[in-house]
Design a protein around this motif. Structure first.
Motif, PDB file in Angstrom:
ATOM      1  N   PRO A 106     -25.156 -14.056 -32.072  1.00 56.31           N
ATOM      2  CA  PRO A 106     -24.446 -13.963 -30.787  1.00 56.31           C
ATOM      3  C   PRO A 106     -25.327 -14.396 -29.627  1.00 56.31           C
ATOM      4  O   PRO A 106     -26.521 -14.120 -29.602  1.00 56.31           O
ATOM      5  CB  PRO A 106     -24.092 -12.486 -30.656  1.00 56.31           C
ATOM      6  CG  PRO A 106     -24.456 -11.833 -31.930  1.00 56.31           C
ATOM      7  CD  PRO A 106     -25.282 -12.778 -32.724  1.00 56.31           C
ATOM      8  N   VAL A 107     -24.731 -15.083 -28.675  1.00 55.23           N
ATOM      9  CA  VAL A 107     -25.439 -15.524 -27.479  1.00 55.23           C
ATOM     10  C   VAL A 107     -25.372 -14.398 -26.464  1.00 55.23           C
ATOM     11  O   VAL A 107     -24.301 -13.881 -26.175  1.00 55.23           O
ATOM     12  CB  VAL A 107     -24.785 -16.798 -26.897  1.00 55.23           C
ATOM     13  CG1 VAL A 107     -25.489 -17.226 -25.629  1.00 55.23           C
ATOM     14  CG2 VAL A 107     -24.783 -17.911 -27.927  1.00 55.23           C
ATOM     15  N   LYS A 108     -26.523 -14.004 -25.954  1.00 53.88           N
ATOM     16  CA  LYS A 108     -26.542 -12.944 -24.942  1.00 53.88           C
ATOM     17  C   LYS A 108     -26.036 -13.503 -23.633  1.00 53.88           C
ATOM     18  O   LYS A 108     -26.193 -14.676 -23.343  1.00 53.88           O
ATOM     19  CB  LYS A 108     -27.953 -12.396 -24.763  1.00 53.88           C
ATOM     20  CG  LYS A 108     -28.482 -11.785 -26.035  1.00 53.88           C
ATOM     21  CD  LYS A 108     -29.585 -10.841 -25.758  1.00 53.88           C
ATOM     22  CE  LYS A 108     -30.121 -10.382 -27.097  1.00 53.88           C
ATOM     23  NZ  LYS A 108     -30.398  -9.065 -27.219  1.00 53.88           N
ATOM     24  N   ASP A 109     -25.398 -12.613 -22.831  1.00 47.05           N
ATOM     25  CA  ASP A 109     -24.908 -13.038 -21.513  1.00 47.05           C
ATOM     26  C   ASP A 109     -26.076 -13.493 -20.665  1.00 47.05           C
ATOM     27  O   ASP A 109     -27.048 -12.784 -20.489  1.00 47.05           O
ATOM     28  CB  ASP A 109     -24.191 -11.898 -20.788  1.00 47.05           C
ATOM     29  CG  ASP A 109     -22.734 -11.812 -21.181  1.00 47.05           C
ATOM     30  OD1 ASP A 109     -22.167 -12.856 -21.554  1.00 47.05           O
ATOM     31  OD2 ASP A 109     -22.173 -10.716 -21.119  1.00 47.05           O
ATOM     32  N   ALA A 110     -25.967 -14.698 -20.155  1.00 47.18           N
ATOM     33  CA  ALA A 110     -26.985 -15.242 -19.261  1.00 47.18           C
ATOM     34  C   ALA A 110     -26.386 -15.286 -17.863  1.00 47.18           C
ATOM     35  O   ALA A 110     -25.181 -15.274 -17.695  1.00 47.18           O
ATOM     36  CB  ALA A 110     -27.381 -16.637 -19.711  1.00 47.18           C
ATOM     37  N   PRO A 111     -27.224 -15.362 -16.847  1.00 47.55           N
ATOM     38  CA  PRO A 111     -26.675 -15.533 -15.497  1.00 47.55           C
ATOM     39  C   PRO A 111     -25.812 -16.782 -15.442  1.00 47.55           C
ATOM     40  O   PRO A 111     -26.044 -17.723 -16.175  1.00 47.55           O
ATOM     41  CB  PRO A 111     -27.915 -15.679 -14.612  1.00 47.55           C
ATOM     42  CG  PRO A 111     -29.031 -15.088 -15.389  1.00 47.55           C
ATOM     43  CD  PRO A 111     -28.679 -15.281 -16.838  1.00 47.55           C
ATOM     44  N   SER A 112     -24.818 -16.780 -14.571  1.00 52.28           N
ATOM     45  CA  SER A 112     -23.908 -17.921 -14.490  1.00 52.28           C
ATOM     46  C   SER A 112     -24.671 -19.173 -14.067  1.00 52.28           C
ATOM     47  O   SER A 112     -25.772 -19.109 -13.549  1.00 52.28           O
ATOM     48  CB  SER A 112     -22.780 -17.632 -13.498  1.00 52.28           C
ATOM     49  OG  SER A 112     -23.308 -17.558 -12.199  1.00 52.28           O
ATOM     50  N   SER A 113     -24.035 -20.327 -14.240  1.00 53.86           N
ATOM     51  CA  SER A 113     -24.708 -21.594 -13.939  1.00 53.86           C
ATOM     52  C   SER A 113     -25.065 -21.723 -12.462  1.00 53.86           C
ATOM     53  O   SER A 113     -25.965 -22.451 -12.116  1.00 53.86           O
ATOM     54  CB  SER A 113     -23.808 -22.766 -14.369  1.00 53.86           C
ATOM     55  OG  SER A 113     -22.570 -22.699 -13.682  1.00 53.86           O
ATOM     56  N   ASN A 114     -24.373 -20.994 -11.596  1.00 57.38           N
ATOM     57  CA  ASN A 114     -24.701 -21.061 -10.165  1.00 57.38           C
ATOM     58  C   ASN A 114     -26.089 -20.500  -9.890  1.00 57.38           C
ATOM     59  O   ASN A 114     -26.812 -21.006  -9.073  1.00 57.38           O
ATOM     60  CB  ASN A 114     -23.679 -20.266  -9.343  1.00 57.38           C
ATOM     61  CG  ASN A 114     -22.298 -20.877  -9.432  1.00 57.38           C
ATOM     62  OD1 ASN A 114     -22.157 -22.021  -9.845  1.00 57.38           O
ATOM     63  ND2 ASN A 114     -21.290 -20.112  -9.057  1.00 57.38           N
TER      64      ASN A 114
END
Length: 176
Positions: A106-114
């Motif tokens: 699973p991919v961990k939540d990363a900060p949004s692209s902004n």
């Protein structure tokens, strides 16, 4: 006619009493619902993970459509078919058993692209460790605290800053 009125009045009274009894014990019903939601929330994954699953299933000739990170009806059908073909529990949901079978982590939540473009700023990196976790639903436009009454049907964990960056507003009831 008088007998009909009496029966109707008794029926209305019975319904009102039943509704009162049900609403007097919201904790009992809320706890049961919360348990069910916890199980569903534990098996929900972010878009990046779902996209990886879709790509892998498409490679294995299970048609998911375009890998968009949204587990729609086509993805669910492909997941069910894959689960049937590989002797897994057939649910149609993306779960840890499916990920393990496909060899996907699973991919961990990363900060949004902004905020990703600003990752050189050290203050952003340090605030991520103390980030508040809030929850969003499949269809809503608000983010909520754990246990909010609006988290009945679906519940997906997300960081508060990520929810705000994606355009979600704070719930006016639970005020996260």
């Amino acid at each position: 006619m008088e007998k009909f009125k009496m029966l109707f009045a008794r029926l209305v009274l019975t319904i009102m009493i039943s509704c009162t009894l049900i609403s007097d014990s919201p904790l009992r019903f809320q706890d049961t619902t919360q348990t069910i939601l916890t199980v569903n929330a534990a098996t929900s994954y972010n878009r990046a993970t779902i996209k990886k699953v879709q790509k892998k299933l498409n490679k294995c000739d299970y048609d998911c459509g375009a890998p968009d990170g949204i587990a729609g009806s086509k993805t669910k059908k492909a997941v069910k078919k894959y689960q049937r073909d590989n002797d897994l529990t057939v649910t149609g949901d993306i779960d840890s058993e499916l990920l393990k079978s496909l060899g996907i982590k699973p991919v961990k939540d990363a900060p949004s692209s902004n905020t990703g473009a600003q990752s050189g700023n050290s203050s952003i990196g340090s605030s991520d460790t103390n980030e508040l976790t809030v929850y969003i639903t499949n269809t809503g436009s608000k983010y909520h605290r754990d246990g909010c009454r609006y988290l009945r049907q679906s519940k997906h964990a997300i960081s508060k800053s990520n929810a705000q960056a994606r355009g979600y507003d704070a719930c006016s009831v639970c005020r996260p």
